[in-house]
Design a protein around this motif. Sequence first.
Motif, short mmCIF file in Angstrom:
data_model
loop_
_atom_site.label_atom_id
_atom_site.label_comp_id
_atom_site.label_asym_id
_atom_site.label_seq_id
_atom_site.Cartn_x
_atom_site.Cartn_y
_atom_site.Cartn_z
N HIS A 488 -6.70 -24.31 -48.64
CA HIS A 488 -7.64 -25.43 -48.50
C HIS A 488 -7.82 -25.80 -47.02
O HIS A 488 -8.94 -25.97 -46.54
CB HIS A 488 -7.15 -26.65 -49.27
CG HIS A 488 -7.56 -26.68 -50.71
ND1 HIS A 488 -7.00 -25.87 -51.67
CD2 HIS A 488 -8.48 -27.44 -51.37
CE1 HIS A 488 -7.55 -26.12 -52.84
NE2 HIS A 488 -8.46 -27.08 -52.69
N LYS A 492 -11.14 -25.58 -44.71
CA LYS A 492 -11.58 -26.83 -44.08
C LYS A 492 -11.73 -26.66 -42.58
O LYS A 492 -12.64 -27.23 -41.95
CB LYS A 492 -10.59 -27.94 -44.41
CG LYS A 492 -11.04 -29.33 -43.97
CD LYS A 492 -10.04 -30.38 -44.42
CE LYS A 492 -10.48 -31.78 -44.01
NZ LYS A 492 -9.50 -32.81 -44.46
N ASP A 523 -11.83 -27.23 -56.97
CA ASP A 523 -12.60 -28.06 -56.03
C ASP A 523 -13.00 -27.27 -54.80
O ASP A 523 -14.08 -27.46 -54.24
CB ASP A 523 -11.78 -29.29 -55.64
CG ASP A 523 -10.53 -28.93 -54.83
OD1 ASP A 523 -9.87 -27.92 -55.16
OD2 ASP A 523 -10.21 -29.66 -53.86
N LEU A 524 -12.12 -26.37 -54.36
CA LEU A 524 -12.40 -25.55 -53.18
C LEU A 524 -13.61 -24.66 -53.40
O LEU A 524 -14.48 -24.53 -52.54
CB LEU A 524 -11.17 -24.72 -52.83
CG LEU A 524 -11.29 -23.77 -51.63
CD1 LEU A 524 -11.45 -24.56 -50.34
CD2 LEU A 524 -10.06 -22.86 -51.56
N GLY A 526 -15.78 -25.03 -55.92
CA GLY A 526 -16.91 -25.77 -56.49
C GLY A 526 -17.43 -25.17 -57.77
O GLY A 526 -18.64 -25.15 -58.02
N ASN A 585 -19.21 -22.00 -51.96
CA ASN A 585 -19.13 -23.46 -51.85
C ASN A 585 -18.75 -23.83 -50.42
O ASN A 585 -17.81 -23.27 -49.84
CB ASN A 585 -18.06 -24.00 -52.81
CG ASN A 585 -18.03 -25.51 -52.83
OD1 ASN A 585 -19.07 -26.15 -53.03
ND2 ASN A 585 -16.86 -26.10 -52.66
N TYR A 587 -16.95 -26.08 -47.90
CA TYR A 587 -15.79 -26.97 -47.97
C TYR A 587 -15.34 -27.22 -46.55
O TYR A 587 -14.90 -26.28 -45.87
CB TYR A 587 -14.68 -26.35 -48.80
CG TYR A 587 -13.50 -27.26 -49.04
CD1 TYR A 587 -13.47 -28.12 -50.13
CD2 TYR A 587 -12.41 -27.26 -48.17
CE1 TYR A 587 -12.38 -28.96 -50.36
CE2 TYR A 587 -11.32 -28.09 -48.38
CZ TYR A 587 -11.31 -28.93 -49.48
OH TYR A 587 -10.24 -29.77 -49.70
#
Length: 686
Positions: A488, A492, A523-524, A526, A585, A587
């Motif tokens: 993550h 990021k 979530d990473l 999506g 996605n 992020y």
Amino acid sequence: MKALNRDGGILFMTKTPFKQFLFGGDYNPEQWPREVWADDMQILTDVHMNEATINVFSWAQLQPSEETYDFSTLDAIVETLTKHGFNIVLATSTGALPAWLATRYPEVTRTDYEGRHARYGGRHNACPTSPVFRFYGARLAGKLAERYGHLDNVVCWHISNEYGGYCYCDNCAKAFRVWLRQKYGTLDALNAAWYTHFWSHTFYDWEEIVPPNALSDGIGNDHIVLSGMGLDWRRFQSDALLQNLKDEKAAIRQYDPNTPITTNLMGTFKDLDYFRWAKELDIVSWDSYPRFDTPASEVAMRHDLMRGLKGGQPFMLMEQTPSQQNWQPYNATKRPGQMRAMSYQAIAHGADTIQYFQLRQGRGGTEKFHGAIISHADHDETRIIRETRALGEELQKVGTKMMNGRIHAQVGMIFDWDNYWSLEYSSGPSVEMKYVDQLRRYYAAFYKQNIAVDMIPTDLTAAQLGQYAVIVAPVLILIKPGVSEAIHQYVKNGGTFITTYMSGINDEHDNVIMGGYPGPFRDLCGIWAEETDALPPHTAVPVQFGDTQTSGSIVANVSHLEGAEALAAYGGDDFYAGTPAVSVNRYGSGNAYYIGTVLDEKGLDTLVARLITERGLAHFTTPANVELTTRSYAAGYRLHFLVNNGGQSETVDTHQFAGLPTLVGDGPVQDKTTLAPYGVLVIEEQ
């Protein structure tokens, strides 16, 4: 020149510990009358060999009985090699038991998966937890170190040989229970980790736990009732065999504190966690035996994995065959020039030695048809001798200039044995889902564009991951603590992450992470993968990837976008037609890709082309059989290895290297270069 430090931060790369490029291989003169040795020395010296690996399987000769040792033959071998200027890689001989040891102490032999206890025979036949084996193996290693460790030309210790295989005996069962106590502390913790409420498997006493074989919880070698137990069993057996190596290493170090120590690994071998093993080795060495039809990209991936085990440190190519194997279904002979090409491919990917099995072909035993430098013809006018001589001349001229180079990879690909075991223990969705094959597909797509790849472990920090533009993690089914957080943060910070179907599903105990696939990456990436369809054999689902019509096979995830952008969608008329097959996605400052099906070659080429544009990945166009790999050196120069891995001539556009000198080749580089079948060009750039 730098390498990863597993404890965080950066270290200057450890150099190969050898003063010269080792060119040689396994030599078994104890199998021959001594008058043959003189002929061998003449031939091997003539082909410019400077190293011999000896004493690999000599335990019975060195120790004819429990208290008797006889080093006279080995003394003579060492003396002969020393007289003729050979470096020696000295093995400890513990890869096969002597008959007296198995007869007097039956517990030293293994019990197999079916519960059958072995009698004497074969090799790799010792129970790793046997106190008797551990005692005698370490004692022999110590005696060898005491006798030969002071010799200047003993340049490396070779412990045992090709460790592998599991034992299911009572000694191993007891040791397994000790290992589990140390890991879990309590049965409550173990029961929770193993999900033992399933099929009434709750344990109330440590003695109730037995090895998962065919007589207990095994469902074939690759399936088990409690997969968490299966993972721990594999971890334990890997650690038990590693302890054998550590025993012998400690015995050697009592007498020889400096000579590097290794054992020969076997690429993507499943049984042992080589990242753990590499921590105990001073230098990684491995045995490369591709099949006649193994793609060059797969051989390259295995080299890169061996280089990656110690964070980019050069490795030893301990064994390859100069002509043919003898143990595969179809043992094709290497074509003229192929041995040279494969040797340079290994050097290009990080090898600082070229060694063979074997130097003289044996007359008897199961390896008598395995190829060798000196064949059954028993003279020096064979094709293999001529090719070996030519390669030896080249290596001698180059000297140390190819040694200690670093490969600066733009892509890191996660390879992890826990994930290897977890995926192939899985009771679904398809028997065609094999770990190494899934990684090979992605590696091959980057290899085709001559984009260097580092094979990396799961325990790197976000900062360490940050040296790569792209991190690829196919089928990362098992997520260990800290892995998701590091990835993550990497994304990021601006990195590009690629993962696939069968990722983010299980925790470190192989229990499903609740909340929907891909678990901690949801979530990473999506995206939510609701279902996984297993496609029948030899069928495919159409996939429209931008302007490219491609296809998927083996599995197809039925997914829903949760912020990601669909890049490709399923076609056809199934219920999930039109749903995303490939997505990306945003992020933080980076991107996370999720691939929902096993894309075909065209699909993976489309993905890599997008990454080249998105991340500005340096690449180089060559014909399909030709690869370009670059090693960089502390002295400020780079070597570009252009290798034709195919049996046809190939022409390569080399205008960007025009005018540069060649270390191996015929003068300065031209705008176009034609490589002969299995031809090699090594370009030097200051």
